[in-house]
Design an enzyme around this catalytic site. Sequence first.
Site, short mmCIF file in Angstrom:
data_model
loop_
_atom_site.label_atom_id
_atom_site.label_comp_id
_atom_site.label_asym_id
_atom_site.label_seq_id
_atom_site.Cartn_x
_atom_site.Cartn_y
_atom_site.Cartn_z
N ASP A 13 0.73 -1.26 -0.21
CA ASP A 13 -0.05 0.08 -0.01
C ASP A 13 0.64 1.32 -0.03
O ASP A 13 0.25 2.26 0.62
CB ASP A 13 -0.90 -0.07 1.18
CG ASP A 13 -1.77 -1.13 1.42
OD1 ASP A 13 -2.31 -1.44 0.30
OD2 ASP A 13 -1.80 -1.83 2.36
N LYS A 16 2.31 1.88 -5.25
CA LYS A 16 3.00 1.38 -6.38
C LYS A 16 2.22 1.74 -7.74
O LYS A 16 2.49 1.77 -8.91
CB LYS A 16 3.19 -0.22 -6.35
CG LYS A 16 4.37 -0.57 -5.14
CD LYS A 16 4.46 -1.88 -4.90
CE LYS A 16 3.35 -2.56 -4.40
NZ LYS A 16 2.80 -2.29 -2.86
N GLY A 40 -4.31 -4.33 -3.96
CA GLY A 40 -5.33 -3.45 -4.38
C GLY A 40 -4.77 -2.26 -4.97
O GLY A 40 -4.10 -1.52 -4.09
P1 IMP Z 1 -2.66 -12.95 2.08
O1 IMP Z 1 -1.58 -12.23 1.15
O2 IMP Z 1 -4.14 -12.68 2.00
O3 IMP Z 1 -2.10 -14.25 2.37
O4 IMP Z 1 -2.35 -12.07 3.45
C1 IMP Z 1 -1.11 -12.24 4.38
C2 IMP Z 1 -0.75 -10.88 4.85
O5 IMP Z 1 -0.49 -9.90 3.99
C3 IMP Z 1 -1.88 -10.01 5.58
O6 IMP Z 1 -1.26 -9.56 6.74
C4 IMP Z 1 -2.42 -9.04 4.58
O7 IMP Z 1 -2.94 -8.11 5.33
C5 IMP Z 1 -1.14 -8.75 3.92
N1 IMP Z 1 -1.33 -8.39 2.63
C6 IMP Z 1 -1.69 -8.97 1.49
N2 IMP Z 1 -1.75 -8.35 0.44
C7 IMP Z 1 -1.55 -7.09 0.79
C8 IMP Z 1 -1.64 -5.75 0.03
O8 IMP Z 1 -1.71 -5.61 -1.30
N3 IMP Z 1 -1.31 -4.63 0.89
C9 IMP Z 1 -1.13 -4.64 2.13
N4 IMP Z 1 -1.00 -5.83 2.84
C10 IMP Z 1 -1.28 -7.06 2.25
MG MG Z 2 -2.66 -1.76 -1.73
#
Ligand code: IMP
Ligand code: MG
Length: 425
Positions: A13, A16, A40
Amino acid sequence: MPASAIVGMQWGDEGKGRFCDLLAEDADLVVRYQGGNNAGHTVVVGGEVFKFHLVPSGILHSNTTCLIADGVVVDPAVLCAELEELQRRGVDASGLQVSGAAHVIMPYHVTLDKAEEAHKGAGAIGTTTRGIGPAYADKAARVGVRIADLVDPDRLSGRLAGVLPRVNALLVHLYGQDAVSADDVIDHVRPFAELIRPRVVDGRAVVIEALADELDVLFEGAQGTFIDIDYGTYPFVTSSHPVAGGACLGTGLGPLDLDAVLGIAKSYTTRVGAGPFPAEADEADAALLREAGQEFGTTTGRPRRCGWFDACMVRTAVALNSASSIAITKLDVLDDLDVIKVAVAYELDGQTLDWVPSDPVDFARCKPVFEEAEGWKRNLSGARKPRDLPPEALAYIEMISTLVEAPVSAVSVGAEREDTVWFEE
Ligand code: IMP
Ligand code: MG
């Protein structure tokens, strides 16, 4: 720069997406290299807000080809919904390519992600529950389904016959849920597979040929360095490699073929989900940053944890990613602050550390050493050139650059493309 990468220097976040959109203007090929729809990426153009989860952030440029490469995990339903939404909004995504070697997030991966998180209770990772971890786990266990399997009914049946007994053993016996049948899975994914089939390419060949032709190729990372499965705060990490090295592992790029790495760092720090965060602000300051920066997850809507700029983290990320320069985003979020805190080092067991320790238990025990920078107390949103920035803002940028040992090539002061100040041509 013929081949460059955009990587996150914090916990994701960082912004990028907006820099990928900006640099994609001059790119022939934009390649998303890891992660899935846990990402996102927000891009704002002329007041219109686009939120990308899987589609590379270069898609808004009609002269740029976009590729979802081998290292990504693709939820077919999400990809099709995103493409449909783009079409509805008049964006031409007809050229988007998907590598046959990318792994597929199957419906049972989403079910397993939710069940695993619930099962962990207080020890939950705080995942996005999009099935990312279980899809990468199957990839590593060599029972995954790849895009090339998805679009070939015979291959898909064969792969499912191999994996579903394991999936169902977990669902039924560990998580107390209903078993899934191969027929149901196939019926669910078939319409999406039909839509994706014409887009399937040999991703690594696309990348190798583009580099051989000396085209401009931009590698887009998702998430950030400190949720990298190896370099992040394990186990509070995602299951892929957001670091620049991930661009090699996930696309067909060789390590010596990367000419530049732009590290993206927010002017403060945020984190979604559980895990250590030494420079986390107290709740009053965190609430200020969250409100000013609108720090709510693009994918899940969760409020993000907020803290001060952590120069130790970004210095470590500069080294881990070979960042040639950094871009500082959301500088305008700090406009109203009297003083801005920056973590410059950590104290641990009477010692001073300049780097993020690799043991997350040690990292969680680190006490940040803060320095203070003077606020500029001015609205930065109209700044377009370095000379438009007040001296206090320039001093903050200089302070960060010195602390993280990398030049700052740009700052952003708003969400629109033009809200960007470049420091070098
Ligand atoms: P996962 O990628 O859904 O398995 O989540 C694993 C960890 O990465 C969690 O703490 C999520 O909140 C974090 N996370 C995954 N994708 C993002 C992202 O795009 N931005 C910020 N945190 C992320
Ligand atoms: Mg994001």
